[in-house]
Design a protein around this motif. Structure first.
Motif, PDB file in Angstrom:
ATOM      1  N   ARG A   1      41.701  50.797  38.964  1.00 27.06           N
ATOM      2  CA  ARG A   1      41.008  50.469  40.226  1.00 27.06           C
ATOM      3  C   ARG A   1      40.128  49.235  40.077  1.00 27.06           C
ATOM      4  O   ARG A   1      39.058  49.135  40.678  1.00 27.06           O
ATOM      5  CB  ARG A   1      40.207  51.667  40.746  1.00 27.06           C
ATOM      6  CG  ARG A   1      41.071  52.878  41.037  1.00 27.06           C
ATOM      7  CD  ARG A   1      40.389  53.981  41.760  1.00 27.06           C
ATOM      8  NE  ARG A   1      39.133  54.417  41.203  1.00 27.06           N
ATOM      9  CZ  ARG A   1      38.661  55.661  41.296  1.00 27.06           C
ATOM     10  NH1 ARG A   1      39.361  56.582  41.933  1.00 27.06           N
ATOM     11  NH2 ARG A   1      37.508  55.984  40.781  1.00 27.06           N
ATOM     12  N   THR A   2      40.623  48.252  39.293  1.00 22.34           N
ATOM     13  CA  THR A   2      39.852  47.051  38.986  1.00 22.34           C
ATOM     14  C   THR A   2      40.705  45.812  39.158  1.00 22.34           C
ATOM     15  O   THR A   2      41.860  45.781  38.728  1.00 22.34           O
ATOM     16  CB  THR A   2      39.327  47.114  37.532  1.00 22.34           C
ATOM     17  OG1 THR A   2      38.496  48.274  37.396  1.00 22.34           O
ATOM     18  CG2 THR A   2      38.541  45.880  37.157  1.00 22.34           C
ATOM     19  N   LEU A   3      40.118  44.779  39.793  1.00 25.59           N
ATOM     20  CA  LEU A   3      40.775  43.481  39.953  1.00 25.59           C
ATOM     21  C   LEU A   3      39.739  42.375  39.802  1.00 25.59           C
ATOM     22  O   LEU A   3      38.562  42.573  40.106  1.00 25.59           O
ATOM     23  CB  LEU A   3      41.400  43.346  41.347  1.00 25.59           C
ATOM     24  CG  LEU A   3      42.653  44.128  41.665  1.00 25.59           C
ATOM     25  CD1 LEU A   3      42.987  43.991  43.146  1.00 25.59           C
ATOM     26  CD2 LEU A   3      43.820  43.661  40.815  1.00 25.59           C
ATOM     27  N   ARG A   4      40.216  41.219  39.390  1.00 21.75           N
ATOM     28  CA  ARG A   4      39.361  40.039  39.449  1.00 21.75           C
ATOM     29  C   ARG A   4      39.092  39.750  40.917  1.00 21.75           C
ATOM     30  O   ARG A   4      39.962  39.917  41.776  1.00 21.75           O
ATOM     31  CB  ARG A   4      40.053  38.832  38.812  1.00 21.75           C
ATOM     32  CG  ARG A   4      40.030  38.857  37.309  1.00 21.75           C
ATOM     33  CD  ARG A   4      40.635  37.610  36.730  1.00 21.75           C
ATOM     34  NE  ARG A   4      40.440  37.578  35.283  1.00 21.75           N
ATOM     35  CZ  ARG A   4      41.009  36.718  34.481  1.00 21.75           C
ATOM     36  NH1 ARG A   4      41.804  35.768  34.973  1.00 21.75           N
ATOM     37  NH2 ARG A   4      40.778  36.767  33.180  1.00 21.75           N
TER      38      ARG A   4
ATOM     39  N   ALA B   1      41.369  49.373  49.656  1.00 26.45           N
ATOM     40  CA  ALA B   1      42.771  49.743  49.437  1.00 26.45           C
ATOM     41  C   ALA B   1      43.379  48.924  48.298  1.00 26.45           C
ATOM     42  O   ALA B   1      44.122  49.466  47.465  1.00 26.45           O
ATOM     43  CB  ALA B   1      43.579  49.557  50.719  1.00 26.45           C
ATOM     44  N   GLY B   2      43.072  47.638  48.258  1.00 31.24           N
ATOM     45  CA  GLY B   2      43.587  46.791  47.179  1.00 31.24           C
ATOM     46  C   GLY B   2      43.131  47.281  45.822  1.00 31.24           C
ATOM     47  O   GLY B   2      43.923  47.364  44.876  1.00 31.24           O
TER      48      GLY B   2
ATOM     49  N   VAL C   1      41.645  37.534  42.588  1.00 34.16           N
ATOM     50  CA  VAL C   1      42.908  38.222  42.918  1.00 34.16           C
ATOM     51  C   VAL C   1      42.703  39.091  44.147  1.00 34.16           C
ATOM     52  O   VAL C   1      43.549  39.126  45.054  1.00 34.16           O
ATOM     53  CB  VAL C   1      43.412  39.052  41.716  1.00 34.16           C
ATOM     54  CG1 VAL C   1      44.615  39.896  42.084  1.00 34.16           C
ATOM     55  CG2 VAL C   1      43.727  38.137  40.534  1.00 34.16           C
ATOM     56  N   LEU C   2      41.575  39.779  44.197  1.00 30.90           N
ATOM     57  CA  LEU C   2      41.260  40.637  45.340  1.00 30.90           C
ATOM     58  C   LEU C   2      41.123  39.811  46.619  1.00 30.90           C
ATOM     59  O   LEU C   2      41.598  40.217  47.683  1.00 30.90           O
ATOM     60  CB  LEU C   2      39.981  41.420  45.056  1.00 30.90           C
ATOM     61  CG  LEU C   2      39.568  42.478  46.055  1.00 30.90           C
ATOM     62  CD1 LEU C   2      40.673  43.496  46.300  1.00 30.90           C
ATOM     63  CD2 LEU C   2      38.297  43.169  45.570  1.00 30.90           C
ATOM     64  N   ALA C   3      40.521  38.645  46.524  1.00 29.68           N
ATOM     65  CA  ALA C   3      40.389  37.764  47.690  1.00 29.68           C
ATOM     66  C   ALA C   3      41.762  37.368  48.208  1.00 29.68           C
ATOM     67  O   ALA C   3      42.004  37.367  49.420  1.00 29.68           O
ATOM     68  CB  ALA C   3      39.581  36.524  47.334  1.00 29.68           C
ATOM     69  N   SER C   4      42.665  37.052  47.301  1.00 28.98           N
ATOM     70  CA  SER C   4      44.021  36.677  47.694  1.00 28.98           C
ATOM     71  C   SER C   4      44.731  37.855  48.352  1.00 28.98           C
ATOM     72  O   SER C   4      45.366  37.716  49.393  1.00 28.98           O
ATOM     73  CB  SER C   4      44.795  36.192  46.469  1.00 28.98           C
ATOM     74  OG  SER C   4      46.107  35.879  46.816  1.00 28.98           O
TER      75      SER C   4
ATOM     76  N   ALA D   1      35.903  43.423  40.057  1.00 23.67           N
ATOM     77  CA  ALA D   1      35.451  44.411  41.036  1.00 23.67           C
ATOM     78  C   ALA D   1      36.158  45.718  40.708  1.00 23.67           C
ATOM     79  O   ALA D   1      37.368  45.724  40.456  1.00 23.67           O
ATOM     80  CB  ALA D   1      35.795  43.973  42.452  1.00 23.67           C
ATOM     81  N   THR D   2      35.406  46.791  40.696  1.00 23.06           N
ATOM     82  CA  THR D   2      35.962  48.110  40.383  1.00 23.06           C
ATOM     83  C   THR D   2      35.592  49.090  41.484  1.00 23.06           C
ATOM     84  O   THR D   2      34.415  49.174  41.874  1.00 23.06           O
ATOM     85  CB  THR D   2      35.436  48.629  39.026  1.00 23.06           C
ATOM     86  OG1 THR D   2      35.797  47.700  38.005  1.00 23.06           O
ATOM     87  CG2 THR D   2      36.018  49.989  38.683  1.00 23.06           C
ATOM     88  N   LEU D   3      36.566  49.807  41.978  1.00 21.11           N
ATOM     89  CA  LEU D   3      36.349  50.835  42.994  1.00 21.11           C
ATOM     90  C   LEU D   3      35.748  52.059  42.312  1.00 21.11           C
ATOM     91  O   LEU D   3      36.304  52.579  41.352  1.00 21.11           O
ATOM     92  CB  LEU D   3      37.686  51.183  43.661  1.00 21.11           C
ATOM     93  CG  LEU D   3      37.679  52.209  44.776  1.00 21.11           C
ATOM     94  CD1 LEU D   3      36.878  51.690  45.975  1.00 21.11           C
ATOM     95  CD2 LEU D   3      39.104  52.536  45.203  1.00 21.11           C
TER      96      LEU D   3
END
Length: 156
Positions: free
Chosen positions: A57-60, A49-50, A63-66, A102-104
């Motif tokens: 659809r990409t985050l470091r 979802a994040g 950032v995703l862990a947070s 990370a990219t969905l």
């Protein structure tokens, strides 16, 4: 030695016990439904979802862990499982190779879309159906205040 502890009064204690029970039971209920219907843990759902809400659809990963309220090692393990399923990819950040993006994937987005109706139904059933509209607003305001008190500056 003086005891400066601000002990809970009876009303506060009863409220605390109800809240403590809630913070254990709600994630467990969400986990059970997602596992049963989609083969996902609630944490995996939060990761997907994040990413689904992020630009491209990409985050470091940090950032995703947070966002998902997980430690980076746990996220890395989950990302590896999701990567094996073809639901996300990881690659070095081209702007700073010290970070991983990370990219969905489209398949991951499809899995999220497939799992969302059951998840939302469960959230509605266990959280919102027994509350009035004013209580929903109260709950939101209370959750925001508690989140701020924990040091979370993320807007909800």
């Amino acid at each position: 030695m003086a005891d400066d502890t601000r002990w809970l009064d009876d009303d506060e204690h009863e409220t605390w016990m109800a809240l403590a029970t809630l913070v254990v039971r709600l994630p467990a209920a969400l986990d059970r439904q997602l596992q049963r219907d989609s083969g996902l843990s609630h944490f995996e759902y939060q990761v997907l979802a994040g990413l689904s809400h992020a630009p491209e659809r990409t985050l470091r990963m940090s950032v995703l862990a947070s966002f998902a309220e997980g430690q980076l090692p746990r996220l890395s393990q989950v990302a590896a499982r999701l990567e094996k399923r073809g639901w996300l990819t990881r690659a070095p950040d081209p702007t700073d190779g010290r970070y991983t993006l990370a990219t969905l994937t489209d398949e991951g987005m499809a899995a999220l879309v497939d799992s969302a109706p059951g998840h939302v139904d469960t959230v509605r059933r266990v959280v919102f159906d027994s509350l009035t509209k004013p209580q929903v607003r109260q709950l939101r305001d209370i959750a925001r205040r508690i989140n701020q008190a924990t040091g979370d500056s993320t807007p909800c």
